[in-house]
Design a protein around this motif. Structure first.
Motif, PDB file in Angstrom:
ATOM      1  N   ALA A 168       0.836  -1.206   0.000  1.00  0.00           N
ATOM      2  CA  ALA A 168       0.000   0.000   0.000  1.00  0.00           C
ATOM      3  C   ALA A 168       0.864   1.247   0.000  1.00  0.00           C
ATOM      4  CB  ALA A 168      -0.928   0.007   1.218  1.00  0.00           C
ATOM      5  N   GLU A 169       0.345   2.292  -0.644  1.00  0.00           N
ATOM      6  CA  GLU A 169       1.003   3.605  -0.678  1.00  0.00           C
ATOM      7  C   GLU A 169      -0.010   4.672  -0.300  1.00  0.00           C
ATOM      8  OE1 GLU A 169       3.046   6.793  -3.802  1.00  0.00           O
ATOM      9  OE2 GLU A 169       1.991   5.020  -4.530  1.00  0.00           O
ATOM     10  N   LEU A 170       0.388   5.577   0.591  1.00  0.00           N
ATOM     11  CA  LEU A 170      -0.476   6.675   1.022  1.00  0.00           C
ATOM     12  C   LEU A 170       0.058   7.981   0.454  1.00  0.00           C
ATOM     13  CD1 LEU A 170      -2.874   7.576   2.873  1.00  0.00           C
ATOM     14  CD2 LEU A 170      -1.144   8.037   4.632  1.00  0.00           C
ATOM     15  N   CYS A 171      -0.827   8.761  -0.155  1.00  0.00           N
ATOM     16  CA  CYS A 171      -0.472  10.064  -0.725  1.00  0.00           C
ATOM     17  C   CYS A 171      -1.329  11.132  -0.061  1.00  0.00           C
ATOM     18  CB  CYS A 171      -0.695  10.087  -2.232  1.00  0.00           C
ATOM     19  SG  CYS A 171       0.233   8.845  -3.149  1.00  0.00           S
ATOM     20  N   VAL A 172      -0.675  12.094   0.572  1.00  0.00           N
ATOM     21  CA  VAL A 172      -1.380  13.212   1.210  1.00  0.00           C
ATOM     22  C   VAL A 172      -0.753  14.497   0.688  1.00  0.00           C
ATOM     23  CG1 VAL A 172      -2.107  14.266   3.371  1.00  0.00           C
ATOM     24  CG2 VAL A 172      -1.733  11.798   3.260  1.00  0.00           C
ATOM     25  N   HIS A 173      -1.459  15.203  -0.174  1.00  0.00           N
ATOM     26  CA  HIS A 173      -0.941  16.415  -0.786  1.00  0.00           C
ATOM     27  C   HIS A 173      -1.633  17.631  -0.185  1.00  0.00           C
ATOM     28  CE1 HIS A 173       1.226  13.993  -3.670  1.00  0.00           C
ATOM     29  NE2 HIS A 173       0.106  13.404  -4.058  1.00  0.00           N
ATOM     30  N   SER A 174      -0.890  18.714  -0.047  1.00  0.00           N
ATOM     31  CA  SER A 174      -1.479  19.949   0.464  1.00  0.00           C
ATOM     32  C   SER A 174      -2.459  20.512  -0.555  1.00  0.00           C
ATOM     33  CB  SER A 174      -0.380  20.977   0.749  1.00  0.00           C
ATOM     34  OG  SER A 174       0.342  21.272  -0.421  1.00  0.00           O
ATOM     35  N   GLY A 175      -3.537  21.086  -0.049  1.00  0.00           N
ATOM     36  CA  GLY A 175      -4.549  21.681  -0.907  1.00  0.00           C
ATOM     37  C   GLY A 175      -5.547  20.696  -1.475  1.00  0.00           C
ATOM     38  N   VAL A 176      -5.443  19.414  -1.109  1.00  0.00           N
ATOM     39  CA  VAL A 176      -6.357  18.388  -1.598  1.00  0.00           C
ATOM     40  C   VAL A 176      -7.269  17.961  -0.457  1.00  0.00           C
ATOM     41  CG1 VAL A 176      -6.545  16.113  -2.675  1.00  0.00           C
ATOM     42  CG2 VAL A 176      -4.642  17.618  -3.275  1.00  0.00           C
TER      43      VAL A 176
ATOM     44  N   VAL B  63      -6.715  20.683   4.964  1.00  0.00           N
ATOM     45  CA  VAL B  63      -6.558  20.838   3.523  1.00  0.00           C
ATOM     46  C   VAL B  63      -5.209  21.465   3.172  1.00  0.00           C
ATOM     47  CG1 VAL B  63      -7.485  21.961   1.466  1.00  0.00           C
ATOM     48  CG2 VAL B  63      -9.028  20.954   3.144  1.00  0.00           C
ATOM     49  N   TYR B  64      -4.703  22.341   4.035  1.00  0.00           N
ATOM     50  CA  TYR B  64      -3.464  23.053   3.718  1.00  0.00           C
ATOM     51  C   TYR B  64      -2.241  22.384   4.329  1.00  0.00           C
ATOM     52  CZ  TYR B  64      -6.673  26.632   2.180  1.00  0.00           C
ATOM     53  OH  TYR B  64      -7.678  27.301   1.519  1.00  0.00           O
ATOM     54  N   TRP B  65      -2.401  21.197   4.835  1.00  0.00           N
ATOM     55  CA  TRP B  65      -1.281  20.505   5.454  1.00  0.00           C
ATOM     56  C   TRP B  65      -0.974  19.245   4.647  1.00  0.00           C
ATOM     57  CZ3 TRP B  65      -0.711  20.150  11.453  1.00  0.00           C
ATOM     58  CH2 TRP B  65       0.587  19.716  11.775  1.00  0.00           C
ATOM     59  N   GLY B  66       0.155  19.244   3.971  1.00  0.00           N
ATOM     60  CA  GLY B  66       0.609  18.046   3.270  1.00  0.00           C
ATOM     61  C   GLY B  66       1.291  17.092   4.229  1.00  0.00           C
ATOM     62  N   TRP B  67       1.690  15.951   3.709  1.00  0.00           N
ATOM     63  CA  TRP B  67       2.299  14.933   4.569  1.00  0.00           C
ATOM     64  C   TRP B  67       3.384  14.216   3.769  1.00  0.00           C
ATOM     65  CZ3 TRP B  67       1.195  14.219   9.688  1.00  0.00           C
ATOM     66  CH2 TRP B  67       1.769  13.116  10.316  1.00  0.00           C
ATOM     67  N   ASP B  68       4.635  14.612   4.012  1.00  0.00           N
ATOM     68  CA  ASP B  68       5.769  13.983   3.347  1.00  0.00           C
ATOM     69  C   ASP B  68       6.180  12.750   4.143  1.00  0.00           C
ATOM     70  OD1 ASP B  68       5.866  15.942   1.376  1.00  0.00           O
ATOM     71  OD2 ASP B  68       7.108  17.258   2.611  1.00  0.00           O
ATOM     72  N   VAL B  69       5.957  11.578   3.568  1.00  0.00           N
ATOM     73  CA  VAL B  69       6.248  10.330   4.267  1.00  0.00           C
ATOM     74  C   VAL B  69       7.748  10.042   4.207  1.00  0.00           C
ATOM     75  CG1 VAL B  69       5.788   7.856   4.360  1.00  0.00           C
ATOM     76  CG2 VAL B  69       3.961   9.443   3.720  1.00  0.00           C
TER      77      VAL B  69
ATOM     78  N   TRP C 177       1.623   2.215   9.286  1.00  0.00           N
ATOM     79  CA  TRP C 177       1.855   3.489   9.954  1.00  0.00           C
ATOM     80  C   TRP C 177       2.824   4.294   9.092  1.00  0.00           C
ATOM     81  CZ3 TRP C 177      -0.188   3.853  15.167  1.00  0.00           C
ATOM     82  CH2 TRP C 177      -0.774   2.661  15.614  1.00  0.00           C
ATOM     83  N   TRP C 178       2.316   5.401   8.485  1.00  0.00           N
ATOM     84  CA  TRP C 178       3.119   6.245   7.615  1.00  0.00           C
ATOM     85  C   TRP C 178       3.717   7.372   8.446  1.00  0.00           C
ATOM     86  CZ3 TRP C 178      -1.299   3.810   5.925  1.00  0.00           C
ATOM     87  CH2 TRP C 178      -1.181   3.027   4.781  1.00  0.00           C
ATOM     88  N   ILE C 179       5.042   7.452   8.453  1.00  0.00           N
ATOM     89  CA  ILE C 179       5.766   8.309   9.389  1.00  0.00           C
ATOM     90  C   ILE C 179       6.297   9.546   8.685  1.00  0.00           C
ATOM     91  CG2 ILE C 179       7.738   8.410  10.958  1.00  0.00           C
ATOM     92  CD1 ILE C 179       7.477   5.204  10.866  1.00  0.00           C
ATOM     93  N   SER C 180       5.972  10.695   9.230  1.00  0.00           N
ATOM     94  CA  SER C 180       6.623  11.943   8.872  1.00  0.00           C
ATOM     95  C   SER C 180       7.441  12.365  10.093  1.00  0.00           C
ATOM     96  CB  SER C 180       5.596  13.029   8.519  1.00  0.00           C
ATOM     97  OG  SER C 180       6.245  14.277   8.309  1.00  0.00           O
ATOM     98  N   LEU C 181       8.755  12.268  10.001  1.00  0.00           N
ATOM     99  CA  LEU C 181       9.600  12.465  11.175  1.00  0.00           C
ATOM    100  C   LEU C 181       9.504  13.879  11.748  1.00  0.00           C
ATOM    101  CD1 LEU C 181      12.768  10.452  10.094  1.00  0.00           C
ATOM    102  CD2 LEU C 181      11.064   9.808  11.806  1.00  0.00           C
ATOM    103  N   LYS C 182       9.028  14.810  10.975  1.00  0.00           N
ATOM    104  CA  LYS C 182       8.888  16.174  11.472  1.00  0.00           C
ATOM    105  C   LYS C 182       7.509  16.446  12.064  1.00  0.00           C
ATOM    106  CE  LYS C 182      12.296  18.142   8.295  1.00  0.00           C
ATOM    107  NZ  LYS C 182      12.556  19.137   7.217  1.00  0.00           N
TER     108      LYS C 182
END
Length: 484
Positions: free
Chosen positions: A161-169, A200-206, A217-222
């Motif tokens: 599985a792949e999770l995509c979270v883009h800002s503005g979407v 909506v304005y918060w993206g998520w760089d995995v 569990w998709w991790i964004s270290l920041k």
């Protein structure tokens, strides 16, 4: 008469540190065309290396010299990325061109190699994961790919599985490929509330993905962790923000990559978050750097989660240990490499040419090795967990007969019994201290020869109260977390 009894092969370790960059076998070594994927299995601190025959590559005439292991699952196998030139498999930020092919290495069995000290294994099955039809052969990010073994299947069924979270979407996108299917499927997921700004304005760089408790569990270290069960018909994303050992505004900025200072892994059945951090104004400089570990605690059945601080160790304490003083490891801040899957207190670190393990609970150096480039031919020196990954050895190699789920249940039962014993011992100690106190009061009372009825009633009531509390003590649910 000569004895025909052969020397038994060494028992394989329960887990190994695996080099994420696999070796590509030379064409002359692959002439037969049926060479299998194989790996050595040295006990930690040794580093295992996967060997991949050139004929598995989508372009055998120009094979990728750096096939990269994206994910290691004990039951489902190893997810390997084979790139197409001019890319290499370890390039996780893909370019807008034909990029890579995913293969899943499965069904590992022991391999007998005469004369080798370490155990070896081979993969009997190599499954090519089909390209995504909606976006061609490319993924949005190889960092966001996770592998999940379906509960109770023993790895026979799995999901990528792949999770995509883009800002503005408005929604997050979840793309899944399940074993036995011919194509990927997609889901639109509601984004969870993210404090401080609208979702909506918060993206998520995995940065990384781990599998635990039937979820990915998709991790964004920041920022934290987004998780869901991709097997659900309507997966629901939840957010767990990272705790702060030192408030962000009071931290010293290290200037290093985030992978060097932070890592999230599963150890002893729980998610662990480890970080290097230092507070501003510390006069001792790097010596005041803290190595802290947090445990994600889940309260079932409501699913409430919170972070519990497990250990905080000053780097100076490790430097002052006798084993570290006698080693040649420099006095500098190392980079995080791995966490032992079986012992959360054992943290593996990288510093220059040294790979070493420390006990963070005791602040002690346990062992170290020198990583030789000619022994482990990496394309570049190892610098963080991006280069190494802990792989729990499949039961088909170790000879285990219990299903993974049953092993987890047994481990949980043993842990609960241990906690119960600790609470019972503590309750006994409380009762003993209370009786000693009452005995002293009675002796004082007899010495004064006071015959106050009210004082006798107070003593009896106090005795009944304390006895009742100590009996109930071992059954209070909150007390479990004080012994984690």
């Amino acid at each position: 008469m000569e004895s025909t009894q052969s020397t038994p092969s060494p028992a394989p370790p329960r887990w190994v540190i695996l080099d994420r960059v696999a070796l590509v076998c030379a064409e002359e070594d692959d002439a037969a065309g049926d060479q299998l994927v194989s790996a050595s299995l040295p006990a930690p601190l040794g580093v295992a290396r996967l060997s991949v025959p050139v004929h598995l590559h989508p372009d055998p005439a120009a094979p990728d010299q750096c096939p990269y292991i994206l994910f290691a699952d004990r039951d489902a196998g190893l997810l390997l990325n084979l790139a197409k030139g001019p890319l290499t498999g370890l390039e996780l930020a893909l370019r807008p061109q034909p990029a890579s092919t995913l293969v899943l290495l499965r069904d590992f069995i022991p391999e007998v190699v005469p004369g080798e000290a370490d155990e070896r294994c081979t993969a009997r099955s190599v499954v090519r994961i089909p390209d995504r039809e909606d976006r061609g052969p490319r993924m949005a990010s190889l960092k966001a790919l996770g592998l999940l073994s379906l509960p109770g299947s023993g790895g026979a069924e799995y999901m990528v599985a792949e999770l995509c979270v883009h800002s503005g979407v408005q929604y997050a996108s979840l793309f899944c490929f399940r074993s036995g299917a011919t194509a990927w499927t997609g889901h639109k997921l509601c984004r969870p509330d993210m404090p401080g700004r609208t979702s909506v304005y918060w993206g998520w760089d995995v940065d990384d993905v781990v599998a635990h408790d039937g979820n990915l569990w998709w991790i964004s270290l920041k920022r934290g962790i987004l998780s869901c069960n991709p097997l659900d018909e309507q997966p629901v994303l939840r957010l767990d923000e990272f705790p702060e050992t030192v408030a962000e505004e009071c931290q010293v900025q290290s200037g290093r990559s985030v992978e060097a200072d932070m890592i999230v892994r599963v150890s002893r059945g729980r998610i662990r978050y480890v970080e290097f951090t230092r507070a501003m104004g510390e006069p001792s400089g790097a010596r005041a750097t803290m190595l802290s570990m947090w445990t994600l605690v889940t309260c079932k059945p409501d699913g409430l989660t919170w972070w519990k601080l497990r250990t905080v160790t000053m780097l100076d304490q490790i430097w002052q240990s006798d084993a570290y003083k006698t080693s040649n490891i420099p006095l500098d801040i190392p980079m995080l490499a791995a966490i032992s899957p079986s012992d959360p207190d054992s943290i593996f670190l990288l510093l220059g040419q040294y790979l070493f393990v420390v006990d963070v609970a005791e602040g002690q150096l346990l062992d170290s090795i020198v990583v030789q480039p000619d022994t482990i031919p990496l394309p570049c020196p190892p610098n963080s967990w991006r280069n190494l990954i802990a792989w729990e050895i499949p039961v088909s190699i170790t000879g285990g007969k219990l299903e993974y789920k049953n092993i987890s249940q047994v481990s949980l039962l043993l842990q609960n019994e241990k906690m119960q014993l600790k609470r019972s011992l503590y309750a006994v100690k409380m009762r003993e201290d209370t009786l000693n106190m009452l005995e002293e009061r009675l002796l004082q009372h007899n010495a004064k020869q006071e015959d106050s009825t009210w004082e006798k009633i107070q003593i009896v009531l106090l005795c009944v109260l304390i006895t009742g509390l100590t009996v109930l003590f071992q059954f209070w649910p909150w007390i479990v977390h004080d012994f984690v």
